[in-house]
Write an enzyme that holds these catalytic residues in place. Structure first.
Site, mmCIF file in Angstrom:
data_model
loop_
_atom_site.group_PDB
_atom_site.id
_atom_site.type_symbol
_atom_site.label_atom_id
_atom_site.label_comp_id
_atom_site.label_asym_id
_atom_site.label_seq_id
_atom_site.Cartn_x
_atom_site.Cartn_y
_atom_site.Cartn_z
ATOM 1 C CD GLU A 1 -47.241 11.272 8.773
ATOM 2 O OE1 GLU A 1 -47.884 10.291 9.174
ATOM 3 O OE2 GLU A 1 -47.004 11.491 7.578
ATOM 4 C CG ASP B 1 -49.106 21.253 2.233
ATOM 5 O OD1 ASP B 1 -48.807 20.078 2.521
ATOM 6 O OD2 ASP B 1 -49.309 21.650 1.075
ATOM 7 C CG ASN C 1 -53.085 15.539 4.773
ATOM 8 O OD1 ASN C 1 -53.045 16.767 4.705
ATOM 9 N ND2 ASN C 1 -52.010 14.796 4.649
ATOM 10 C CG ASP D 1 -45.342 10.431 13.219
ATOM 11 O OD1 ASP D 1 -44.826 10.089 12.142
ATOM 12 O OD2 ASP D 1 -46.578 10.415 13.425
ATOM 13 C CB ILE D 2 -47.814 15.393 12.911
ATOM 14 C CG1 ILE D 2 -46.673 16.394 12.665
ATOM 15 C CG2 ILE D 2 -49.117 16.122 13.192
ATOM 16 C CD1 ILE D 2 -46.863 17.242 11.424
#
Length: 360
Positions: free
Chosen positions: A261, A235, A226, A218-219
């Protein structure tokens, strides 16, 4: 299948159905066929990523409304496009086969007629004929031979054309199939393919008695990227992680983006230690790269990821294996982010132990 087995299977479906209806009511979902299909699939546990998504929505919102149901069904269950393409391709192939069969019928008729001419010629020769009759018979055979040759040439050309058509259709269908299994943004597998391969890999590992590991990524602070820099930059972050996974994991692994994500790596025939090493390669490689905004050249800093790793245990299902990797990833986030936690780590074991709890 014995009568007892059949009865047990039927009883199981009613148990799943009853539980699905209870959950629909409990989480405020309407009693539509689509809603029932989502909840039935959830209870049956056939699609691990669906279970994960349901639990996330339930944890965040406390309910699962009609919009959530539509999104879940579209993302995890519906395969309309591929089905439509398959049906369309099947119809074209059937049409091609019908046309070829007509050509074969013509060729067979022509061949039969040619054979009859040969039989008649042989009979005339055996009965004794004069020279003029022989010339007539030979002329007839020449014409019949030309007809057969022309028919066979036409059939051969039609068969070549049909083969080309079918090859093109097969390529089109395969391209659509691959598109239906690929995340368009990162180019790696999507959730649908991830689910299929997780179940398949688990079954294969059980049959072969080989190890299997799963990595969930997971980022960190993705929403901040964003909100601060816009979705195009978001993106770019997603592509960066997908590209790094491809670079750092070279085995017969399945690489997938199965959430906004969230990413997953299925590692067949891989021990927990080797899976953790692969996860660490991805994490450190992502962290070592500086993100640059393409339009301005501005440095956006580093991207980090939190990673959970689980290894198959006795009695595991695809759902339980994914849940454990997911919980490891959340443990990594709660304990500072930018780290890899495996389900055998002592710090994780202290909090979770061997048992996993089910949200819903």
């Amino acid at each position: 299948m014995s009568r007892n087995q059949a009865g047990s299977d039927v009883e199981r479906t009613f148990t799943i159905s009853q539980r699905a209806l209870e959950l629909m009511k409990s989480y405020g979902s309407s009693a539509t066929p689509r809603s029932y299909e989502v909840w039935y699939t959830y209870v049956a546990g056939h699609k691990p990523a669906l279970n994960d998504a349901v639990k996330r929505i339930a944890a965040e919102n406390g309910k699962i409304d009609e919009g959530d149901i539509d999104a879940l069904h579209t993302e995890y269950i519906s395969s309309d496009r591929f089905t439509e393409e398959a049906e369309k391709t099947g119809a074209v192939v059937i049409s091609e086969i019908d046309q070829v069969m007509e050509m074969l019928d013509m060729a067979l008729g022509s061949t039969q007629k040619y054979g009859e001419s040969l039989d008649a010629f042989a009979a005339d020769l055996n009965s004794g004929v004069d020279r003029s009759r022989v010339r007539e018979i030979v002329s007839s055979l020449v014409l019949a031979t030309k007809d057969v040759r022309a028919t066979n040439t036409t059939l051969e050309a039609r068969l070549r054309e049909t083969r080309g058509e079918i090859d093109t259709l097969r390529e089109t269908l395969e391209a659509v199939r691959m598109e239906s299994l690929t995340d368009p943004l990162t180019g790696i597998a999507n959730r649908k393919h991830f689910e299929e391969m997780l179940v398949k890999s688990l079954d294969q590992a059980l049959v072969e008695r080989s190890p299997l590991a799963l990595v969930v990524i997971d980022i960190d602070h993705f929403k901040r990227f964003n909100d601060t820099y816009g979705h195009l930059t978001g993106d770019q972050v997603l592509r960066l992680v997908g590209m790094t996974m491809r670079e750092q994991v070279k085995s017969k692994a399945t690489l997938a983006r199965f959430g906004g994500e969230e990413f997953g790596i299925i590692l067949p025939d891989t021990t927990l230690e080797n899976a953790r090493a692969a996860a660490e390669r991805v994490r450190t490689s992502v962290m070592s790269r500086e993100l640059i905004k393409r339009s301005t050249g501005e440095s956006l800093g580093k991207v980090t990821i939190s990673v959970g790793v689980s290894a198959m245990r006795k009695g595991d299902t695809a759902v339980s294996l994914l849940e454990r990797a997911d919980q490891c990833m959340f443990f990594a986030k709660r304990n500072g982010r930018n780290r890899t936690i495996a389900d055998a780590d002592s710090e994780f074991q202290k909090e979770h132990g061997a048992g996993m709890t089910e949200v819903a």
